[in-house]
Write a protein that holds these residues in place. Structure first.
Motif, mmCIF file in Angstrom:
data_model
loop_
_atom_site.group_PDB
_atom_site.id
_atom_site.type_symbol
_atom_site.label_atom_id
_atom_site.label_comp_id
_atom_site.label_asym_id
_atom_site.label_seq_id
_atom_site.Cartn_x
_atom_site.Cartn_y
_atom_site.Cartn_z
ATOM 1 N N LYS A 340 0.828 -1.224 0.000
ATOM 2 C CA LYS A 340 0.000 0.000 0.000
ATOM 3 C C LYS A 340 0.860 1.272 0.000
ATOM 4 C CE LYS A 340 -4.268 -1.805 1.996
ATOM 5 N NZ LYS A 340 -4.002 -3.229 1.805
ATOM 6 N N GLU A 341 1.973 1.208 -0.720
ATOM 7 C CA GLU A 341 2.913 2.327 -0.708
ATOM 8 C C GLU A 341 2.505 3.453 -1.645
ATOM 9 O OE1 GLU A 341 6.979 1.263 -1.002
ATOM 10 O OE2 GLU A 341 6.922 -0.057 0.736
ATOM 11 N N GLU A 342 1.417 3.223 -2.441
ATOM 12 C CA GLU A 342 0.949 4.313 -3.295
ATOM 13 C C GLU A 342 0.384 5.464 -2.470
ATOM 14 O OE1 GLU A 342 -0.237 1.177 -3.086
ATOM 15 O OE2 GLU A 342 -2.157 0.991 -4.150
ATOM 16 N N GLU A 343 0.164 5.211 -1.147
ATOM 17 C CA GLU A 343 -0.351 6.269 -0.272
ATOM 18 C C GLU A 343 0.784 7.128 0.301
ATOM 19 O OE1 GLU A 343 -2.632 4.105 2.593
ATOM 20 O OE2 GLU A 343 -3.760 3.047 1.030
ATOM 21 N N ARG A 344 2.032 6.761 0.023
ATOM 22 C CA ARG A 344 3.172 7.509 0.552
ATOM 23 C C ARG A 344 3.580 8.636 -0.393
ATOM 24 N NH1 ARG A 344 6.615 4.156 3.982
ATOM 25 N NH2 ARG A 344 8.436 5.039 2.974
ATOM 26 N N PHE A 345 4.480 9.467 0.081
ATOM 27 C CA PHE A 345 5.034 10.536 -0.763
ATOM 28 C C PHE A 345 6.168 10.028 -1.648
ATOM 29 C CE2 PHE A 345 2.810 13.000 2.359
ATOM 30 C CZ PHE A 345 2.463 14.181 1.724
ATOM 31 N N THR A 346 6.680 8.827 -1.337
ATOM 32 C CA THR A 346 7.808 8.269 -2.085
ATOM 33 C C THR A 346 7.514 6.821 -2.441
ATOM 34 O OG1 THR A 346 8.914 7.486 -0.051
ATOM 35 C CG2 THR A 346 9.457 9.716 -0.827
ATOM 36 N N SER A 347 8.237 6.321 -3.448
ATOM 37 C CA SER A 347 8.213 4.888 -3.774
ATOM 38 C C SER A 347 9.632 4.368 -3.590
ATOM 39 C CB SER A 347 7.771 4.668 -5.227
ATOM 40 O OG SER A 347 6.461 5.130 -5.435
ATOM 41 N N VAL A 348 9.820 3.447 -2.634
ATOM 42 C CA VAL A 348 11.139 2.846 -2.399
ATOM 43 C C VAL A 348 10.952 1.332 -2.391
ATOM 44 C CG1 VAL A 348 13.120 2.675 -0.852
ATOM 45 C CG2 VAL A 348 11.856 4.826 -1.009
ATOM 46 N N VAL A 349 11.543 0.646 -3.368
ATOM 47 C CA VAL A 349 11.374 -0.801 -3.492
ATOM 48 C C VAL A 349 12.735 -1.478 -3.542
ATOM 49 C CG1 VAL A 349 9.097 -0.715 -4.589
ATOM 50 C CG2 VAL A 349 11.140 -0.543 -6.009
ATOM 51 N N TYR A 350 12.744 -2.766 -3.162
ATOM 52 C CA TYR A 350 14.021 -3.487 -3.099
ATOM 53 C C TYR A 350 13.798 -4.979 -3.306
ATOM 54 C CZ TYR A 350 17.822 -6.053 -0.744
ATOM 55 O OH TYR A 350 18.818 -6.943 -0.434
ATOM 56 N N SER A 440 9.193 18.419 2.592
ATOM 57 C CA SER A 440 9.762 19.455 1.721
ATOM 58 C C SER A 440 9.070 19.588 0.368
ATOM 59 C CB SER A 440 11.259 19.179 1.497
ATOM 60 O OG SER A 440 11.458 17.900 0.927
ATOM 61 N N ILE A 441 8.284 18.588 -0.025
ATOM 62 C CA ILE A 441 7.699 18.651 -1.373
ATOM 63 C C ILE A 441 6.371 19.402 -1.352
ATOM 64 C CG2 ILE A 441 6.344 16.488 -1.321
ATOM 65 C CD1 ILE A 441 7.450 15.968 -4.193
ATOM 66 N N ASP A 442 6.147 20.200 -2.368
ATOM 67 C CA ASP A 442 4.859 20.849 -2.559
ATOM 68 C C ASP A 442 3.909 19.774 -3.091
ATOM 69 O OD1 ASP A 442 2.646 22.233 -3.530
ATOM 70 O OD2 ASP A 442 3.832 23.974 -4.111
ATOM 71 N N PRO A 443 2.798 19.464 -2.373
ATOM 72 C CA PRO A 443 1.934 18.336 -2.761
ATOM 73 C C PRO A 443 1.459 18.387 -4.213
ATOM 74 C CG PRO A 443 1.321 19.128 -0.581
ATOM 75 C CD PRO A 443 2.332 20.094 -1.124
ATOM 76 N N HIS A 444 1.307 19.581 -4.781
ATOM 77 C CA HIS A 444 0.800 19.624 -6.163
ATOM 78 C C HIS A 444 1.824 19.101 -7.165
ATOM 79 C CE1 HIS A 444 2.960 23.488 -6.837
ATOM 80 N NE2 HIS A 444 2.817 23.211 -8.116
ATOM 81 N N LEU A 445 3.108 18.981 -6.735
ATOM 82 C CA LEU A 445 4.121 18.404 -7.621
ATOM 83 C C LEU A 445 3.914 16.907 -7.819
ATOM 84 C CD1 LEU A 445 7.417 20.166 -6.428
ATOM 85 C CD2 LEU A 445 5.953 20.776 -8.361
ATOM 86 N N LEU A 446 3.060 16.291 -6.984
ATOM 87 C CA LEU A 446 2.802 14.863 -7.095
ATOM 88 C C LEU A 446 1.721 14.557 -8.128
ATOM 89 C CD1 LEU A 446 2.998 13.965 -3.298
ATOM 90 C CD2 LEU A 446 4.776 13.724 -5.032
ATOM 91 N N THR A 447 1.198 15.581 -8.770
ATOM 92 C CA THR A 447 0.302 15.406 -9.916
ATOM 93 C C THR A 447 1.044 15.899 -11.141
ATOM 94 O OG1 THR A 447 -1.611 15.844 -8.507
ATOM 95 C CG2 THR A 447 -1.950 15.970 -10.894
ATOM 96 N N PRO A 448 1.204 15.037 -12.168
ATOM 97 C CA PRO A 448 1.978 15.459 -13.332
ATOM 98 C C PRO A 448 1.359 16.679 -14.002
ATOM 99 C CG PRO A 448 1.172 13.192 -13.591
ATOM 100 C CD PRO A 448 0.728 13.664 -12.272
ATOM 101 N N GLU A 449 2.235 17.574 -14.466
ATOM 102 C CA GLU A 449 1.793 18.819 -15.080
ATOM 103 C C GLU A 449 2.048 18.787 -16.579
ATOM 104 O OE1 GLU A 449 2.675 23.580 -14.530
ATOM 105 O OE2 GLU A 449 4.354 22.183 -14.557
ATOM 106 N N ILE A 450 1.072 19.259 -17.329
ATOM 107 C CA ILE A 450 1.294 19.539 -18.745
ATOM 108 C C ILE A 450 1.238 21.044 -18.899
ATOM 109 C CG2 ILE A 450 0.449 19.281 -21.099
ATOM 110 C CD1 ILE A 450 -0.801 16.697 -20.355
#
Length: 562
Positions: A340-350, A440-450
């Motif tokens: 359920k990591e899609e709810e996080r601000f980051t994706s870290v996999v190993y 530190s991230i502005d939440p709107h940066l997590l939606t791709p911008e065109i």
């Protein structure tokens, strides 16, 4: 997707430029958005000149580097040209080694093994230099943070010249010369060169002292253009000039190695996009799947029959790479969903068995899917290695600096980085990285911008418009292909999903009865219901040229629709 429409420039500015250039207001607006406001600016933009390149001796330490190379040649020293295993590194090594070998024989190349040595300068590479009598190493696309390796070399009587474009750390290695426009004490006018670009400035400096002109160096620009495209550096300033002329070389008289690749792909004319998505992955595949020296061998080969053998070997590496990349991406996506990591601000996999050669590509794929700063880890010897990718507007390099106490070493750029750590550091790092990014991230940066350059009507879309926009190329960061938005669109009734599982959307669109214009939307197959039964919709798109059975036609390349 966030659609952001760029503010329109002042009408007086548009009218003035429009009149000066004899173009319509839409073209003038697109140029002003790219910082082009005068006739002279436009002339430079549409007709880049090699004379616009800066004097290489403006770069800090260039005179020292050139003097050391001249001394090495005068004394008959052995010179080792050392570079990273990616496209930027291998093209850099091919560039400098082939130039030096054109007038001095005691030159060899070295690419570190991705798996046994890792990124950049290695102790093993220095040992190789000592064992084989090299007293000067010229490192390209790496080295600016290799303080301990350069010191190790110095103990053995081996000098270093570093040509890098990555951000230096607080301290610099004790090298004879460090050419890096990102050095704080370097006043070079353009600091966005790739590693191969810095290598080109070095051969430009060497050539000037040998009585050679910039025109004599044009044959090397196919390598530089490929590195510029692959390394995703801004397509502005010197990079745009070098890429512009490099593409001409690729399309008219490329080196034998490029000819061998182009023969396999059977594409008559390549754009910078083709270089990025067709040429570069093949060059990269050597270092990912086997060894980067295979790429250098291909890029420096002068016999066509041997080059064809090298190219077919690299083609197989690329096919194997594609299969692995797809497989690991699917495993990583399952890992993210299950945790359920899609709810996080980051994706870290190993996963310890993931192939180190493709984790960078997988990180890019995951970023495209979940649009989060992403790290993909695998086991590398007794440590973990990772590739990091970021989203537009967020500096992942700075975020990694905020986690430095959990990392053994790292390096890279704003949007891409690599790192290593001990296995026990993984969980603390994962928590720390999420904390640093979330704070530190502005939440709107997590939606791709065109970013939409302009709203357009179908009556404005003509072959002439496409032809003029084609002259904006080569495209890249800082000079993207213009994006338009149009409203009140309707499909003529033939909309369908095409490709595997209908992944892509194919349309034939009209606006107010004007048209139809064909359109393709890659990975927009799920939008089919929005346009079915001639529903009205809006779309953002670029203009493209479609080639089918030898015929060229204008088409819209859809980015999103509503």
């Amino acid at each position: 997707m966030r659609w952001t429409i760029r503010p329109k420039s002042a009408e007086t500015d548009i009218n003035t430029l429009s009149k000066a250039l004899g173009v319509d207001g839409l073209i003038a607006q697109l140029l002003i958005q790219r910082g082009i406001k005068t006739y002279d600016n436009a002339k430079s933009f549409f007709r880049p000149q090699l004379s616009e390149l800066h004097d290489p001796f403006l770069m800090k330490d260039m005179d020292v580097a050139v003097n050391r190379i001249q001394t090495a040649i005068a004394k008959g020293e052995n010179i080792l040209v050392y570079g990273d295993y990616d496209v930027d590194g291998t093209t850099s090594v091919a560039l400098l080694s082939s130039y030096l070998l054109s007038y001095y024989p005691n030159v060899a190349t070295y690419i570190p093994d991705r798996y046994t040595e890792g990124y950049g300068v290695s102790f093993q590479g220095v040992d190789f230099a000592e064992d084989n009598g090299f007293t000067l190493i010229i490192a390209l696309d790496c080295g600016v943070k290799a303080i301990d390796k350069v010191a190790y070399a110095k103990e053995k009587g081996i000098d270093f010249i570093i040509c890098d474009h990555h951000r230096p750390g607080e301290n610099l290695p004790d090298a004879v010369a460090i050419l890096d426009p990102k050095r704080e004490d370097c006043l070079y006018p353009y600091d966005e060169l790739c590693g191969c670009g810095v290598g080109f400035k070095l051969i430009q400096a060497l050539a000037s002292l040998r009585g050679e002109s910039i025109d004599d160096l044009i044959p090397y620009l196919d390598l530089v253009a490929t590195a510029i495209g692959a390394d995703i550096v801004p397509m502005t300033g010197e990079n745009r000039v070098l890429a512009y002329y490099g593409l001409q070389v690729i399309n008219t008289n490329p080196r034998i190695g490029f000819k061998a690749i182009i023969e396999q792909i059977k594409k008559p004319r390549l754009t910078i996009t083709d270089v990025v998505f067709i040429i570069a992955p093949r060059i990269n595949a050597a270092g990912r799947m086997e060894h980067g020296q295979h790429a250098v061998n291909l890029l420096t080969e002068t016999n066509m029959e041997r080059a064809k053998v090298f190219a077919s070997t690299i083609e197989k590496f690329n096919t194997d790479r594609r299969g692995l990349d797809k497989e690991i991406t699917q495993e990583a996506l399952i890992q993210i969903r299950e945790n359920k990591e899609e709810e996080r601000f980051t994706s870290v996999v190993y996963h310890e068995s993931w192939h180190k050669g493709v984790i960078g590509i997988v990180a890019s794929r995951l970023t495209e899917t979940y649009y989060r700063p992403t790290l993909v880890f695998t086991k590398s010897g007794d440590k973990l290695a990772a590739s990091a990718r970021s989203v537009k507007g967020f500096d992942v390099y700075n975020a990694l600096q905020g986690c430095a106490d959990c990392i053994e070493q790292f390096g890279g750029h704003k949007y891409a980085a690599g790192l290593t750590m001990l296995e026990e550091q993984f969980e603390p790092f994962k928590a720390q990285f999420e904390k640093v990014v979330s704070e530190s991230i502005d939440p709107h940066l997590l939606t791709p911008e065109i970013a939409v350059d302009a709203q357009i009507e179908f009556q404005q879309i003509t072959p002439k418009l496409l032809r003029i926009i084609g002259q904006f190329a080569p495209f890249g960061p800082g000079n993207r292909a213009p994006i338009f938005m149009a409203e009140y669109l309707k499909d003529t009734g033939y909309a369908k999903g095409v490709g595997e599982n209908g992944a892509h959307l194919k349309l034939s669109i009209t606006q107010y009865g004007i048209g139809p214009i064909s359109a393709i939307g890659f990975n927009l197959g799920d939008k089919l219901p929005l346009v079915a039964q001639r529903k009205s919709f809006r779309a953002v798109f670029s203009l493209d040229e479609n080639e089918w059975q030898g015929n060229l036609s204008l088409q819209l390349k859809l980015r999103d629709l509503r």
